[in-house]
Design an enzyme around this catalytic site. Sequence first.
Site, mmCIF file in Angstrom:
data_model
loop_
_atom_site.group_PDB
_atom_site.id
_atom_site.type_symbol
_atom_site.label_atom_id
_atom_site.label_comp_id
_atom_site.label_asym_id
_atom_site.label_seq_id
_atom_site.Cartn_x
_atom_site.Cartn_y
_atom_site.Cartn_z
ATOM 1 N N HIS A 56 -77.556 88.067 -4.456
ATOM 2 C CA HIS A 56 -78.402 87.340 -5.207
ATOM 3 C C HIS A 56 -78.301 85.735 -5.330
ATOM 4 O O HIS A 56 -76.400 86.176 -4.963
ATOM 5 C CB HIS A 56 -79.659 87.870 -5.972
ATOM 6 C CG HIS A 56 -78.108 88.791 -7.091
ATOM 7 N ND1 HIS A 56 -77.152 89.699 -7.193
ATOM 8 C CD2 HIS A 56 -78.293 87.256 -8.540
ATOM 9 C CE1 HIS A 56 -76.403 88.998 -8.211
ATOM 10 N NE2 HIS A 56 -76.922 87.915 -9.107
ATOM 11 N N GLU A 60 -73.290 80.524 -13.204
ATOM 12 C CA GLU A 60 -74.044 82.239 -14.031
ATOM 13 C C GLU A 60 -72.479 82.604 -15.151
ATOM 14 O O GLU A 60 -71.634 82.079 -14.305
ATOM 15 C CB GLU A 60 -74.180 83.506 -13.371
ATOM 16 C CG GLU A 60 -74.617 84.870 -13.898
ATOM 17 C CD GLU A 60 -74.210 85.984 -12.846
ATOM 18 O OE1 GLU A 60 -73.895 87.003 -12.838
ATOM 19 O OE2 GLU A 60 -75.233 86.007 -11.794
ATOM 20 N N HIS A 105 -73.472 86.005 -4.673
ATOM 21 C CA HIS A 105 -72.770 87.434 -4.928
ATOM 22 C C HIS A 105 -73.919 89.041 -5.105
ATOM 23 O O HIS A 105 -74.595 89.069 -5.298
ATOM 24 C CB HIS A 105 -72.300 86.825 -6.445
ATOM 25 C CG HIS A 105 -73.187 86.487 -7.903
ATOM 26 N ND1 HIS A 105 -74.151 85.396 -7.250
ATOM 27 C CD2 HIS A 105 -73.968 87.275 -8.573
ATOM 28 C CE1 HIS A 105 -74.850 86.038 -8.006
ATOM 29 N NE2 HIS A 105 -74.611 86.740 -8.959
ATOM 30 N N GLU A 146 -75.299 88.706 -18.078
ATOM 31 C CA GLU A 146 -75.669 87.414 -17.064
ATOM 32 C C GLU A 146 -76.607 86.075 -17.659
ATOM 33 O O GLU A 146 -77.045 86.997 -18.466
ATOM 34 C CB GLU A 146 -76.248 87.416 -15.997
ATOM 35 C CG GLU A 146 -76.175 88.729 -14.848
ATOM 36 C CD GLU A 146 -77.010 88.583 -14.047
ATOM 37 O OE1 GLU A 146 -78.345 88.303 -13.860
ATOM 38 O OE2 GLU A 146 -76.761 89.571 -12.855
#
Length: 183
Positions: free
Chosen positions: A65, A72, A111, A125
């Site tokens: 995704h 992030e 990733h 995250e």
Amino acid sequence: MKNLPWNQAAYGYVPQPIATTLAGVNMRLTPGGSVRIADSSNFPISKTIAAALVKLQPGAMRELHWHPNNDEWQYYLTGQGRMTVFAGNGVARTFDYRAGDVGYVPFAFGHYIQNTGTETLWYLEIFKSDRFADVSLNQWMALTPRDLVRDNLNVGPELLDVLRKEKWPVVKYPGFSYYPRNR
């Protein structure tokens, strides 16, 4: 000490709740784990930060995704995992993580994260944004016309038939083994 209502403090009232729980809040439960999201949609005071608590069981992964709204930052709570990050021009890097490590993914880089251990991998995250947003490669391809995916990626029905139109942020992956393979 007396418990006060959420909006009453010793010296007045606060305009919005300043605490929330992730237990069951906006949880996506899928085979292999779950994702729980806290952002301004369910925690209104959170105007500059969004977070997801991700649980990956052994043999599971956070599917490929990317995030269309910000970088992030990750904090690994338990377990061990491996993340591969894809940049432009075919450049990719793979990193191993364990509890206490911090990871980073630049804005819009693809990733995925695999649980490489025998215990559950938990990590956060975190985003400098009021909203959590991600794009699933699997879902994106499933919602693209089949002929377009087939012709551009040169793939057959064995891939096209397993693409899911519904996003599953955590999936089990085939061929997983707890033990390193002989090389």
